[in-house]
Design a protein around this motif. Structure first.
Motif, PDB file in Angstrom:
ATOM      1  N   UNK A 179      34.001  68.017  43.314  1.00 60.27           N
ATOM      2  CA  UNK A 179      32.821  68.493  42.602  1.00 60.27           C
ATOM      3  C   UNK A 179      32.447  67.480  41.529  1.00 60.27           C
ATOM      4  N   UNK A 180      31.175  67.506  41.150  1.00 63.03           N
ATOM      5  CA  UNK A 180      30.704  66.591  40.110  1.00 63.03           C
ATOM      6  C   UNK A 180      30.876  67.235  38.738  1.00 63.03           C
ATOM      7  N   UNK A 181      31.509  66.500  37.848  1.00 65.74           N
ATOM      8  CA  UNK A 181      31.734  66.967  36.480  1.00 65.74           C
ATOM      9  C   UNK A 181      30.939  66.078  35.543  1.00 65.74           C
ATOM     10  N   UNK A 182      30.219  66.685  34.599  1.00 64.92           N
ATOM     11  CA  UNK A 182      29.401  65.937  33.652  1.00 64.92           C
ATOM     12  C   UNK A 182      30.053  65.952  32.272  1.00 64.92           C
ATOM     13  N   UNK A 183      30.319  64.765  31.751  1.00 60.71           N
ATOM     14  CA  UNK A 183      30.990  64.623  30.458  1.00 60.71           C
ATOM     15  C   UNK A 183      29.963  64.297  29.382  1.00 60.71           C
ATOM     16  N   UNK A 184      29.774  65.227  28.444  1.00 52.89           N
ATOM     17  CA  UNK A 184      28.828  65.031  27.346  1.00 52.89           C
ATOM     18  C   UNK A 184      29.517  64.514  26.085  1.00 52.89           C
ATOM     19  N   UNK A 185      30.837  64.496  26.086  1.00 49.38           N
ATOM     20  CA  UNK A 185      31.586  64.067  24.909  1.00 49.38           C
ATOM     21  C   UNK A 185      31.763  62.549  24.950  1.00 49.38           C
ATOM     22  N   UNK A 186      30.679  61.840  24.686  1.00 50.42           N
ATOM     23  CA  UNK A 186      30.662  60.382  24.789  1.00 50.42           C
ATOM     24  C   UNK A 186      30.792  59.752  23.409  1.00 50.42           C
ATOM     25  N   UNK A 187      31.722  58.829  23.273  1.00 45.67           N
ATOM     26  CA  UNK A 187      31.947  58.169  21.990  1.00 45.67           C
ATOM     27  C   UNK A 187      32.078  56.663  22.209  1.00 45.67           C
ATOM     28  N   UNK A 188      31.614  55.907  21.231  1.00 46.26           N
ATOM     29  CA  UNK A 188      31.737  54.451  21.244  1.00 46.26           C
ATOM     30  C   UNK A 188      32.647  54.051  20.090  1.00 46.26           C
ATOM     31  N   UNK A 193      36.337  50.323  32.438  1.00 44.60           N
ATOM     32  CA  UNK A 193      36.006  51.272  31.377  1.00 44.60           C
ATOM     33  C   UNK A 193      34.515  51.584  31.274  1.00 44.60           C
ATOM     34  N   UNK A 194      33.697  51.003  32.116  1.00 41.51           N
ATOM     35  CA  UNK A 194      32.256  51.185  32.007  1.00 41.51           C
ATOM     36  C   UNK A 194      31.840  52.605  32.396  1.00 41.51           C
ATOM     37  N   UNK A 195      30.974  53.209  31.571  1.00 40.56           N
ATOM     38  CA  UNK A 195      30.400  54.511  31.876  1.00 40.56           C
ATOM     39  C   UNK A 195      28.885  54.370  31.958  1.00 40.56           C
ATOM     40  N   UNK A 196      28.315  54.864  33.047  1.00 36.44           N
ATOM     41  CA  UNK A 196      26.867  54.865  33.215  1.00 36.44           C
ATOM     42  C   UNK A 196      26.379  56.284  32.928  1.00 36.44           C
ATOM     43  N   UNK A 197      25.527  56.414  31.929  1.00 40.73           N
ATOM     44  CA  UNK A 197      25.168  57.734  31.412  1.00 40.73           C
ATOM     45  C   UNK A 197      23.701  58.044  31.673  1.00 40.73           C
ATOM     46  N   UNK A 198      23.422  59.297  31.955  1.00 44.73           N
ATOM     47  CA  UNK A 198      22.070  59.751  32.203  1.00 44.73           C
ATOM     48  C   UNK A 198      21.713  60.864  31.216  1.00 44.73           C
ATOM     49  N   UNK A 206      18.904  55.103  31.103  1.00 43.82           N
ATOM     50  CA  UNK A 206      20.362  55.210  31.188  1.00 43.82           C
ATOM     51  C   UNK A 206      21.010  54.465  30.034  1.00 43.82           C
ATOM     52  N   UNK A 207      22.249  54.828  29.747  1.00 46.51           N
ATOM     53  CA  UNK A 207      23.086  54.097  28.797  1.00 46.51           C
ATOM     54  C   UNK A 207      24.268  53.513  29.550  1.00 46.51           C
ATOM     55  N   UNK A 208      24.715  52.341  29.115  1.00 45.00           N
ATOM     56  CA  UNK A 208      25.922  51.736  29.670  1.00 45.00           C
ATOM     57  C   UNK A 208      26.896  51.556  28.511  1.00 45.00           C
ATOM     58  N   UNK A 209      28.004  52.292  28.560  1.00 42.42           N
ATOM     59  CA  UNK A 209      29.007  52.234  27.497  1.00 42.42           C
ATOM     60  C   UNK A 209      30.147  51.326  27.919  1.00 42.42           C
ATOM     61  N   UNK A 259      23.615  75.877  32.135  1.00 38.47           N
ATOM     62  CA  UNK A 259      24.803  76.724  32.088  1.00 38.47           C
ATOM     63  C   UNK A 259      25.534  76.558  30.765  1.00 38.47           C
ATOM     64  N   UNK A 260      25.629  75.318  30.305  1.00 35.41           N
ATOM     65  CA  UNK A 260      26.297  75.042  29.033  1.00 35.41           C
ATOM     66  C   UNK A 260      25.341  75.113  27.849  1.00 35.41           C
ATOM     67  N   UNK A 261      24.031  75.135  28.139  1.00 36.46           N
ATOM     68  CA  UNK A 261      23.049  75.132  27.061  1.00 36.46           C
ATOM     69  C   UNK A 261      23.030  73.817  26.316  1.00 36.46           C
ATOM     70  N   UNK A 262      23.192  72.719  27.042  1.00 36.33           N
ATOM     71  CA  UNK A 262      23.301  71.391  26.434  1.00 36.33           C
ATOM     72  C   UNK A 262      22.262  70.456  27.041  1.00 36.33           C
ATOM     73  N   UNK A 263      21.611  69.672  26.203  1.00 33.03           N
ATOM     74  CA  UNK A 263      20.747  68.585  26.659  1.00 33.03           C
ATOM     75  C   UNK A 263      21.190  67.314  25.951  1.00 33.03           C
ATOM     76  N   UNK A 264      21.460  66.271  26.709  1.00 33.03           N
ATOM     77  CA  UNK A 264      21.900  65.023  26.095  1.00 33.03           C
ATOM     78  C   UNK A 264      22.386  64.043  27.133  1.00 33.03           C
ATOM     79  N   UNK A 265      23.027  62.982  26.639  1.00 34.97           N
ATOM     80  CA  UNK A 265      23.567  61.960  27.521  1.00 34.97           C
ATOM     81  C   UNK A 265      24.887  62.434  28.113  1.00 34.97           C
ATOM     82  N   UNK A 266      25.116  62.132  29.376  1.00 36.66           N
ATOM     83  CA  UNK A 266      26.369  62.514  30.011  1.00 36.66           C
ATOM     84  C   UNK A 266      26.759  61.465  31.051  1.00 36.66           C
ATOM     85  N   UNK A 267      28.038  61.425  31.341  1.00 36.00           N
ATOM     86  CA  UNK A 267      28.567  60.562  32.390  1.00 36.00           C
ATOM     87  C   UNK A 267      29.126  61.455  33.485  1.00 36.00           C
TER      88      UNK A 267
END
Length: 287
Positions: free
Chosen positions: A252-261, A221-226, A212-215, A232-240
């Motif tokens: 519903x659960x929404x997965x955010x892949x647009x993660x920025x530091x 403001x903490x995001x725990x990412x997996x 996991x990542x902790x942003x 469906x989106x054709x995406x593999x990566x970190x998401x919150x």
């Protein structure tokens, strides 16, 4: 956090004598605007060398200038074993330590926390031998990051250094999984502090599905990412993940892949695999 602003770069050439070696050092100063109480600070610079080569890591107590900081603010450097921290506290007044006068506004080795629940020490006094390495981060704990609604900037100093860096992310020691350590925490930070870091643009490799990542590190403001594959989106990566209401009673659960530091700020990588991996930070842009 606002975009990091490149500060002042002063080029100084030193010639000691006609027979001495001449060297050129570029002094780097960066301004980071962070309103977080807890901030993982990037390490853009190295220590000073006679020829200006970036071959010497910077002392941990030399990276962060005391400017805009308060008496009692703390620096924590995660040790090479990824389990204990070296600690420094900012002293704003002149002090005498072991008969030696220290200047106002210096980082003094000091402890604010001492023991784990099992009685072992997890924080120790910082020393001259404790260095910060580009690609990793340094934990800054501040008492007054915002004063009267205005964010106090943080300033970083060192020998100006370009180029990418490689950070080793340690895996869990299998012999200790059933003991104390079940995950290894590493502070990562982009040494290129000229722009924000898009997490999924980085060249990740050997990511374990349990990692996991902790942003960011503030409660609001903490995001725990997996690490996840969205077919469906054709995406593999970190998401919150977050919960989004569909109706008053259905979510519903929404997965955010647009993660920025934000620029100049790092994050935690929590490794649960039994092998090391690494992150190769891209070479900074010319902008």
């Amino acid at each position: 956090m606002k975009k990091l602003i490149m500060g002042l770069l002063l080029l100084a050439a030193f010639a000691v004598s006609a027979t001495a070696v001449e060297s050129t050092n570029a002094y780097g100063l960066l301004k980071i605007v962070s309103g977080y109480t807890n901030t993982i600070i990037s390490v853009p610079w190295t220590g000073y060398t006679e020829d200006g080569a970036p071959t010497l890591d910077l002392r941990a107590d030399r990276l962060v200038k005391p400017r805009n900081l308060a008496d009692g603010d703390e620096l924590l450097l995660l040790g090479p074993d990824n389990t204990v921290f070296a600690s420094w506290v900012l002293a704003r007044t002149n002090e005498t330590v072991d008969g030696v006068a220290t200047p106002a506004g210096h980082w003094e080795p000091r402890l604010t926390a001492h023991r784990r629940t099992d009685g072992s020490s997890f924080v120790y006094l910082g020393a001259e031998t404790n260095v910060v390495v580009r690609g990793f981060g340094l934990w800054l704990i501040r008492q007054h990051p915002v004063v009267n609604g205005v964010t106090n900037a943080v300033y970083l100093q060192g020998q100006w250094t370009r180029g990418g860096a490689t950070a080793t992310i340690a895996g869990v020691d299998p012999k200790r999984v059933n003991g104390y350590v079940e995950a290894v925490y590493t502070m990562l930070a982009n040494p290129d502090c000229t722009h924000e870091t898009a997490i999924n643009d980085l060249p990740w490799q050997d990511v374990d599905a349990r990692d996991t990542l902790i942003l960011n590190t503030d409660a609001t403001t903490t995001k725990y990412c997996q690490w996840r594959t969205d077919r469906k989106l054709g995406v593999t990566g970190w998401c919150a993940a977050r919960q989004e209401k569909v109706t008053a009673t259905v979510s519903r659960t929404v997965y955010d892949y647009d993660l920025k530091v934000p620029a100049g700020v790092g994050f935690w990588y929590v490794r649960r695999a039994g092998t090391d991996t690494s992150l190769v930070w891209p070479t900074p842009s010319e902008e």
